[in-house]
Design a protein around this motif. Structure first.
Motif, PDB file in Angstrom:
ATOM      1  N   GLU A   1     -18.413   9.846  23.981  1.00 18.78           N
ATOM      2  CA  GLU A   1     -18.929   8.495  24.243  1.00 18.78           C
ATOM      3  C   GLU A   1     -18.015   7.743  25.204  1.00 18.78           C
ATOM      4  N   GLU A   2     -16.713   7.886  25.026  1.00 18.34           N
ATOM      5  CA  GLU A   2     -15.754   7.199  25.905  1.00 18.34           C
ATOM      6  C   GLU A   2     -15.928   7.612  27.360  1.00 18.34           C
ATOM      7  N   ILE A   3     -16.094   8.914  27.594  1.00 19.58           N
ATOM      8  CA  ILE A   3     -16.284   9.396  28.968  1.00 19.58           C
ATOM      9  C   ILE A   3     -17.605   8.902  29.537  1.00 19.58           C
ATOM     10  N   LEU A   4     -18.661   8.988  28.735  1.00 22.89           N
ATOM     11  CA  LEU A   4     -19.991   8.593  29.215  1.00 22.89           C
ATOM     12  C   LEU A   4     -20.050   7.110  29.547  1.00 22.89           C
ATOM     13  N   LEU A   5     -19.392   6.277  28.764  1.00 25.13           N
ATOM     14  CA  LEU A   5     -19.370   4.843  29.063  1.00 25.13           C
ATOM     15  C   LEU A   5     -18.701   4.575  30.405  1.00 25.13           C
ATOM     16  N   GLY A   6     -17.715   5.400  30.759  1.00 25.14           N
ATOM     17  CA  GLY A   6     -17.052   5.241  32.045  1.00 25.14           C
ATOM     18  C   GLY A   6     -17.877   5.698  33.227  1.00 25.14           C
ATOM     19  N   LEU A   7     -18.980   6.404  32.965  1.00 21.03           N
ATOM     20  CA  LEU A   7     -19.830   6.912  34.040  1.00 21.03           C
ATOM     21  C   LEU A   7     -21.053   6.037  34.311  1.00 21.03           C
ATOM     22  N   LEU A   8     -21.243   4.978  33.510  1.00 21.86           N
ATOM     23  CA  LEU A   8     -22.487   4.206  33.594  1.00 21.86           C
ATOM     24  C   LEU A   8     -22.679   3.527  34.944  1.00 21.86           C
ATOM     25  N   ALA A   9     -21.590   3.151  35.608  1.00 23.83           N
ATOM     26  CA  ALA A   9     -21.721   2.409  36.866  1.00 23.83           C
ATOM     27  C   ALA A   9     -21.866   3.321  38.077  1.00 23.83           C
ATOM     28  N   GLY A  10     -21.726   4.631  37.906  1.00 25.14           N
ATOM     29  CA  GLY A  10     -21.763   5.553  39.033  1.00 25.14           C
ATOM     30  C   GLY A  10     -23.088   6.259  39.204  1.00 25.14           C
TER      31      GLY A  10
ATOM     32  N   MET B   1     -23.937   9.086  38.082  1.00 26.92           N
ATOM     33  CA  MET B   1     -24.356   9.803  36.881  1.00 26.92           C
ATOM     34  C   MET B   1     -24.790   8.845  35.774  1.00 26.92           C
ATOM     35  N   GLY B   2     -25.002   7.571  36.132  1.00 23.58           N
ATOM     36  CA  GLY B   2     -25.283   6.541  35.133  1.00 23.58           C
ATOM     37  C   GLY B   2     -26.482   6.848  34.257  1.00 23.58           C
ATOM     38  N   ARG B   3     -27.587   7.281  34.851  1.00 18.92           N
ATOM     39  CA  ARG B   3     -28.800   7.512  34.057  1.00 18.92           C
ATOM     40  C   ARG B   3     -28.618   8.708  33.112  1.00 18.92           C
ATOM     41  N   LYS B   4     -28.017   9.780  33.626  1.00 17.48           N
ATOM     42  CA  LYS B   4     -27.773  10.940  32.766  1.00 17.48           C
ATOM     43  C   LYS B   4     -26.818  10.581  31.632  1.00 17.48           C
ATOM     44  N   ALA B   5     -25.816   9.752  31.952  1.00 17.28           N
ATOM     45  CA  ALA B   5     -24.858   9.343  30.919  1.00 17.28           C
ATOM     46  C   ALA B   5     -25.544   8.517  29.848  1.00 17.28           C
ATOM     47  N   ARG B   6     -26.433   7.613  30.252  1.00 18.85           N
ATOM     48  CA  ARG B   6     -27.165   6.801  29.266  1.00 18.85           C
ATOM     49  C   ARG B   6     -28.061   7.675  28.397  1.00 18.85           C
ATOM     50  N   ARG B   7     -28.677   8.686  29.001  1.00 21.98           N
ATOM     51  CA  ARG B   7     -29.551   9.572  28.214  1.00 21.98           C
ATOM     52  C   ARG B   7     -28.746  10.314  27.160  1.00 21.98           C
TER      53      ARG B   7
END
Length: 386
Positions: free
Chosen positions: A128-137, A139-145
């Protein structure tokens, strides 16, 4: 006229140039193919044969020989993860992140793969920590999924609602899922007897999806708990307009509400009406029990016979045998009839199952959220045989 002749002379030249370009391109392709390490072809061949251990070993050797082949390393990491070797996948992706040659876009891709490694390894917090850091880039949509899957697994429904709404788009509104998340919250409040809060969540579920059958079921349960039986009946009867197949799940609830009002005959009449209007509903068992209690066994047998003839099933056949075993079977044949009844019940319990419409997963228990594919409200409410 001279211009037209010049154009005619140019046509053969164009064909010649096209043929030459094709030859050059083909020669380049063949040259590049010869330059590829043999381990890649060995790994691909092993993947085709589903020999993931051989494929992982071959691709690992190539990756060591060519550290700059980032795409190959990513593929190797996915292969490790598929084989359950999450530790090796984590080490591989962490090593790629430490490399100075990784581009910013490549770093995002590697980070996303690392988050999936942690998720598969059970380290959900780190994922979760890594994915939250990707939301603005990128990969944002994949991270949210992926975050949505995590929040559903953790039953963190408020975060799941927020994430689903951020994922909303033209292709998928996620309103169906949001309604289910609110139903989960409402169900929790109902268990705690917080009826007011449960009503609020049910209202949010209807706002997201007016046809949410589960919201109607919970709304009726709330009113029943509050001893407001007419409102409970009205809530459950809404299911007929939303999706009549789920009426079998509300059948006993409806009868109990009528019974609380001192009107069991009206409850039986309603269930009989549903059985006649929708023969595919699973109502023979409850009809037999309630009619036998209030109208006698002879009447119960008649009603059950009509129901089973309209929707033949092993469970219905069991009820018919049970209803007639004492009257139509001689004392000498009673043991044989008992054996037949036991066999019918055994196979009815084994074969009668709910099924997911999406992935065909089967279970004797009903689930709102398929444990196999993760789809919501995909289980058939009426069990099928076979």
């Amino acid at each position: 006229m001279e211009l037209d002749l010049w154009w005619l002379l140019l046509f053969p030249a164009f064909f010649a140039l096209g043929w030459l370009a094709a030859r050059v391109d083909m020669g380049t392709v063949l040259k590049q193919a010869k330059a590829l390490p043999a381990g890649i072809f060995k790994g691909l061949d092993a993947l085709v044969d589903d020999k993931t251990d051989v494929a992982a070993q071959s691709l690992s050797e190539v990756a060591r020989q060519q550290p700059q082949a980032s795409e190959l390393a990513l593929t190797l990491g996915k292969l490790y993860r598929k084989r359950g070797e999450n530790d090796r996948a984590i080490r591989l992706h962490q090593g790629m992140l430490e490399s100075p040659d990784v581009t910013p876009e490549g770093r995002e891709q590697v980070s996303f793969e690392l988050a999936q490694d942690f998720y598969r390894a059970g380290l959900v917090d780190r994922a979760e920590e890594i994915l939250l850091g990707l939301l603005a880039g990128n990969m944002g949509r994949k991270a949210r999924r992926q975050l949505l899957d995590i929040y559903q697994q953790d039953r963190d429904w408020l975060k799941a609602i927020d994430t689903a709404r951020e994922l909303r788009g033209d292709a998928h509104s996620f309103q169906h899922e949001v309604a289910q998340f609110y139903c989960e919250l409402a169900q929790g409040e109902l268990y705690r007897s917080e009826l007011g809060k449960a009503r609020e969540y049910v209202a949010e579920a209807f706002a997201a999806n007016r046809k949410c059958v589960r919201a109607s079921l919970i709304a009726g349960d709330i009113e029943f708990a509050a001893e407001n039986y007419p409102a409970a009946i009205a809530a459950w009867q809404q299911i007929e307009k939303q999706n009549y197949e789920y009426l079998s799940m509300a059948a006993e609830r409806l009868f109990d509400a009528y019974e609380k009002l001192g009107k069991p005959a009206e409850g039986i009449a309603l269930l009989r009406g549903y059985s006649q209007a929708f023969p595919q509903l699973e109502l023979s068992e409850i009809l037999y029990e309630k009619v036998a209690t209030y109208e006698g066994s002879a009447r119960a047998l008649s009603v059950t016979r009509d129901s089973v003839h309209a929707r033949p099933s092993l469970a219905g056949a069991y009820r018919l045998i049970e209803a007639q075993i004492g009257e139509l079977v001689t004392p000498e044949g009673r043991s044989d009839a008992e054996l037949v009844r036991a066999l019918v019940l055994k196979y009815a319990q084994r074969l009668t199952q709910h099924r997911c419409r999406r992935c065909n997963f089967r279970s004797r228990a009903f689930f709102w959220h398929c444990p196999a594919c993760g789809e919501w409200e995909s289980f058939t409410p009426n069990r099928s045989e076979g």
